[in-house]
Motif scaffolding. Sequence first.
Motif, short mmCIF file in Angstrom:
data_model
loop_
_atom_site.label_atom_id
_atom_site.label_comp_id
_atom_site.label_asym_id
_atom_site.label_seq_id
_atom_site.Cartn_x
_atom_site.Cartn_y
_atom_site.Cartn_z
N GLN A 112 43.37 46.83 40.17
CA GLN A 112 42.89 45.47 40.38
C GLN A 112 41.39 45.47 40.64
N LYS A 113 40.90 46.40 41.44
CA LYS A 113 39.46 46.48 41.72
C LYS A 113 38.68 46.76 40.44
N GLN A 114 39.21 47.58 39.56
CA GLN A 114 38.55 47.86 38.29
C GLN A 114 38.49 46.60 37.43
N ILE A 115 39.56 45.84 37.39
CA ILE A 115 39.58 44.59 36.62
C ILE A 115 38.52 43.64 37.14
N GLU A 116 38.38 43.53 38.45
CA GLU A 116 37.43 42.61 39.05
C GLU A 116 35.98 42.99 38.78
N ARG A 117 35.75 44.19 38.33
CA ARG A 117 34.38 44.63 38.04
C ARG A 117 33.98 44.35 36.60
N THR A 118 34.85 43.78 35.84
CA THR A 118 34.52 43.48 34.45
C THR A 118 34.58 41.97 34.23
N TRP A 119 33.91 41.54 33.17
CA TRP A 119 33.90 40.12 32.83
C TRP A 119 35.11 39.80 31.97
N SER A 120 35.47 38.53 31.93
CA SER A 120 36.62 38.10 31.13
C SER A 120 36.41 38.45 29.67
N GLU A 165 26.79 46.76 34.41
CA GLU A 165 26.15 46.98 33.10
C GLU A 165 25.00 46.00 32.90
N ALA A 166 25.19 44.77 33.37
CA ALA A 166 24.13 43.76 33.26
C ALA A 166 22.92 44.17 34.09
N LEU A 167 23.15 44.71 35.29
CA LEU A 167 22.03 45.17 36.12
C LEU A 167 21.24 46.26 35.42
N ASP A 168 21.93 47.20 34.79
CA ASP A 168 21.26 48.27 34.06
C ASP A 168 20.43 47.69 32.91
N PHE A 169 21.02 46.76 32.17
CA PHE A 169 20.31 46.12 31.06
C PHE A 169 19.08 45.37 31.58
N GLU A 171 19.71 39.21 41.01
CA GLU A 171 20.27 38.94 42.35
C GLU A 171 21.76 38.65 42.28
N ILE A 172 22.15 37.80 41.34
CA ILE A 172 23.55 37.41 41.23
C ILE A 172 24.41 38.59 40.78
N CYS A 173 23.92 39.38 39.84
CA CYS A 173 24.68 40.55 39.39
C CYS A 173 24.83 41.57 40.51
N ALA A 174 23.77 41.77 41.29
CA ALA A 174 23.86 42.69 42.44
C ALA A 174 24.89 42.17 43.45
N ALA A 175 24.90 40.86 43.66
CA ALA A 175 25.88 40.28 44.59
C ALA A 175 27.30 40.45 44.07
N ALA A 176 27.47 40.38 42.76
CA ALA A 176 28.80 40.56 42.17
C ALA A 176 29.25 42.02 42.31
N VAL A 177 28.34 42.96 42.12
CA VAL A 177 28.68 44.38 42.27
C VAL A 177 29.14 44.65 43.70
N SER A 178 28.51 44.01 44.68
CA SER A 178 28.89 44.23 46.08
C SER A 178 30.04 43.33 46.52
N GLY A 179 30.54 42.49 45.61
CA GLY A 179 31.70 41.66 45.91
C GLY A 179 31.41 40.34 46.60
N HIS A 180 30.15 39.93 46.64
CA HIS A 180 29.79 38.68 47.32
C HIS A 180 29.91 37.45 46.44
N ALA A 206 28.31 35.96 37.85
CA ALA A 206 27.29 36.88 37.36
C ALA A 206 27.16 36.78 35.84
N ARG A 207 28.27 36.64 35.16
CA ARG A 207 28.26 36.51 33.70
C ARG A 207 27.47 35.28 33.28
N GLN A 208 27.70 34.17 33.97
CA GLN A 208 26.99 32.93 33.65
C GLN A 208 25.48 33.09 33.87
N ALA A 209 25.10 33.72 34.98
CA ALA A 209 23.68 33.92 35.27
C ALA A 209 23.03 34.82 34.21
#
Length: 92
Positions: free
Chosen positions: A6-14, A34-38, A55-64, A70-73
């Motif tokens: 489940q945690k792995q699924i939550e780390r990817t976009w739809s 992956e977006a942060l790296d790009f 900022e938003i992608c970093a917040a998504a990586v940390s679960g905030h 993050a995908r939308q941003a």
Amino acid sequence: MEDGFQKQIERTWSEPVFVQVGMSVPQAIGGASEALDFLANRWKGSRRKHAFAREICAAAVSGHVSQETARQAFIQAADEAKMSTCAPRGRS
């Protein structure tokens, strides 16, 4: 075992977002990490929404925030930078 899956699924976009820098082959971005790296290493063009997307992608990586936020941003920043994006419009 299920929690790890489940945690792995939550780390990817739809759905991945495909971005293209110049004439390069489009790159599939499948999640906030992956977006942060790009954003850090391959970004070209406008940086107005770039910092916000980072900022938003970093917040998504940390679960905030959610992966979809993050995908939308990321899509908005790529659109503003005039990078070719192949994100289904119904879900972007």
